[in-house]
Design an enzyme around this catalytic site. Structure first.
Site, PDB file in Angstrom:
ATOM      1  N   GLN A 146      37.163  38.586  38.399  1.00 34.82           N
ATOM      2  CA  GLN A 146      35.911  37.862  38.186  1.00 34.82           C
ATOM      3  C   GLN A 146      36.192  36.508  37.524  1.00 34.82           C
ATOM      4  O   GLN A 146      35.658  35.475  37.935  1.00 34.82           O
ATOM      5  CB  GLN A 146      34.991  38.724  37.292  1.00 34.82           C
ATOM      6  CG  GLN A 146      33.632  38.135  37.050  1.00 34.82           C
ATOM      7  CD  GLN A 146      32.754  38.167  38.291  1.00 34.82           C
ATOM      8  OE1 GLN A 146      32.575  39.200  38.914  1.00 34.82           O
ATOM      9  NE2 GLN A 146      32.196  37.025  38.662  1.00 34.82           N
ATOM     10  N   ASP A 182      25.859  38.204  31.632  1.00 37.78           N
ATOM     11  CA  ASP A 182      26.234  39.477  32.275  1.00 37.78           C
ATOM     12  C   ASP A 182      25.100  40.442  31.923  1.00 37.78           C
ATOM     13  O   ASP A 182      24.275  40.151  31.045  1.00 37.78           O
ATOM     14  CB  ASP A 182      27.589  39.932  31.708  1.00 37.78           C
ATOM     15  CG  ASP A 182      28.122  41.217  32.328  1.00 37.78           C
ATOM     16  OD1 ASP A 182      27.535  41.712  33.309  1.00 37.78           O
ATOM     17  OD2 ASP A 182      29.130  41.743  31.810  1.00 37.78           O
ATOM     18  N   ARG A 199      39.338  49.994  40.090  1.00 33.97           N
ATOM     19  CA  ARG A 199      38.227  49.790  39.142  1.00 33.97           C
ATOM     20  C   ARG A 199      38.106  51.080  38.338  1.00 33.97           C
ATOM     21  O   ARG A 199      37.772  52.139  38.900  1.00 33.97           O
ATOM     22  CB  ARG A 199      36.935  49.496  39.904  1.00 33.97           C
ATOM     23  CG  ARG A 199      35.699  49.611  39.048  1.00 33.97           C
ATOM     24  CD  ARG A 199      34.464  49.028  39.673  1.00 33.97           C
ATOM     25  NE  ARG A 199      34.530  47.582  39.625  1.00 33.97           N
ATOM     26  CZ  ARG A 199      33.470  46.774  39.772  1.00 33.97           C
ATOM     27  NH1 ARG A 199      32.274  47.272  39.984  1.00 33.97           N
ATOM     28  NH2 ARG A 199      33.613  45.468  39.709  1.00 33.97           N
ATOM     29  N   ARG A 246      34.788  35.513  44.809  1.00 27.82           N
ATOM     30  CA  ARG A 246      35.504  36.760  44.524  1.00 27.82           C
ATOM     31  C   ARG A 246      36.516  37.034  45.639  1.00 27.82           C
ATOM     32  O   ARG A 246      37.663  37.372  45.396  1.00 27.82           O
ATOM     33  CB  ARG A 246      34.518  37.936  44.395  1.00 27.82           C
ATOM     34  CG  ARG A 246      33.657  37.907  43.140  1.00 27.82           C
ATOM     35  CD  ARG A 246      34.473  38.100  41.868  1.00 27.82           C
ATOM     36  NE  ARG A 246      35.243  39.333  41.930  1.00 27.82           N
ATOM     37  CZ  ARG A 246      34.755  40.548  41.665  1.00 27.82           C
ATOM     38  NH1 ARG A 246      33.515  40.692  41.272  1.00 27.82           N
ATOM     39  NH2 ARG A 246      35.534  41.619  41.761  1.00 27.82           N
TER      40      ARG A 246
END
Ligand code: CP
Ligand code: NVA
Length: 302
Positions: A130, A222, A100, A289
């Site tokens: 995602q 989001d 990430r 996920r």
């Protein structure tokens, strides 16, 4: 599949295979309990995380593998030592790298210099794990089908939007992106999504008007301020107010499902009542996920 940096290089069949493997992993976890036996995976974080961190750690253990967590206290990759050396060293010990990061180029460099598969667990440009989990959740909600499915992303156009647009285009779905003026998704990503949609029978609509989401299966939100953004919340609230998902909006637009990648800022981008409503499939997305990522890891490491 050598790496999983973006969904853009996958075919429709490859994405559907990942979704179907994720569904089978969810229904028959025991079948896969040794799939990564003896394998070690480094998970690197330049940014905070709840879902990604836990779903990878627990998911890898459920496949019989072992994960090594490297947190953001190490700072951005490339500070203490070059990304190239990071990749070369990690490749001596681990079988895959999950990262990430801020810059997508960091992932490209890891993949270029390392000798093991690299998985993008969010960067400023994409969030492919995602998107696979999200389309798995929509597939399940619609009775194991994405035929004729449609989704409207409403909010700030960035990483999550980009991966939803690209994966939706490849899957041949209708994907609507609704953002305030000045917050549209990246023009190059949109152009690519439009090309992929044309090739696969999908439709991409880029809009600033929530009414363009009328009749879609799902509205997707989001956070209005992403990790690393230094925007003022007051400014953003003022600009984004018409884009808040409310019970009224869900009803007016005749939308069946509410989706969100989380973390949710309840009362800001979406009303609490929507998050907790029967239409909300947030927790299926969160649970998926792990299943979707395990499908990615098994596919890369088989
Ligand atoms: N959706 C998501 O990636 O959550 P985290 O930032 O908590 O990992
Ligand atoms: N756009 C958000 C996604 C969080 C999962 C961010 O980058 O912070």
């Amino acid at each position: 599949m050598k790496h999983f940096l973006s969904v853009k290089d996958l075919s429709k069949n490859e994405i559907m295979d990942l979704i179907k493997l994720a569904v089978d992993h969810k229904q028959n976890p025991g079948k896969y309990s040794q799939a990564l036996a003896g394998k070690s995976i480094a998970t690197i974080y330049e940014k905070p995380s709840l879902r990604t961190r836990v779903s990878f750690d627990v998911g890898i253990a459920k496949l019989g593998g072992h994960s090594v967590y490297l947190d953001q206290q190490n700072g951005a990759l490339g500070k203490r030592e070059s990304v190239k050396d990071f990749a070369l060293n990690l490749s001596c010990w681990v079988d895959a790298i999950v990262a990430r990061v801020f810059e997508h180029d960091t992932l490209v460099e890891l993949a270029e210099h390392g000798s093991v598969p690299v998985v993008n667990s969010l960067c400023n440009l994409y969030h492919p794990c995602q998107a696979i989990a999200d389309y798995q959740a929509l597939y399940e909600a619609r009775g194991n089908s994405l035929d004729g499915a449609s989704i409207a992303y409403v909010g700030d156009g960035n990483n999550v939007t980009h991966s939803l647009l690209l994966a939706g285009a490849i899957l041949g779905l209708k994907v609507v992106s609704v953002t305030p003026v000045g917050y549209s998704p990246d023009a190059q990503v949109v152009q690519l999504a439009q090309k992929l949609a044309a090739e696969n029978g999908g439709e991409i609509i880029i809009s600033n008007d929530v009414n363009d989401a009328k009749g879609v299966d799902a509205i997707y939100n989001d956070t209005w301020i992403s990790m690393g953004d230094d925007k003022s919340l007051d400014d953003i609230k003022a600009k984004f107010a018409p884009y808040k998902t409310t019970v009224q909006l869900m009803n007016d637009l005749d939308v069946k499902y509410f989706m969100h990648c989380q973390p949710v800022y309840r009362g800001i981008e979406v009303e609490d009542e929507v998050v907790d409503s029967e239409k909300s499939i947030l927790m299926a997305q969160a649970e998926n996920r792990m299943h979707a990522q395990n499908a990615v890891l098994m596919t890369l490491l088989k």
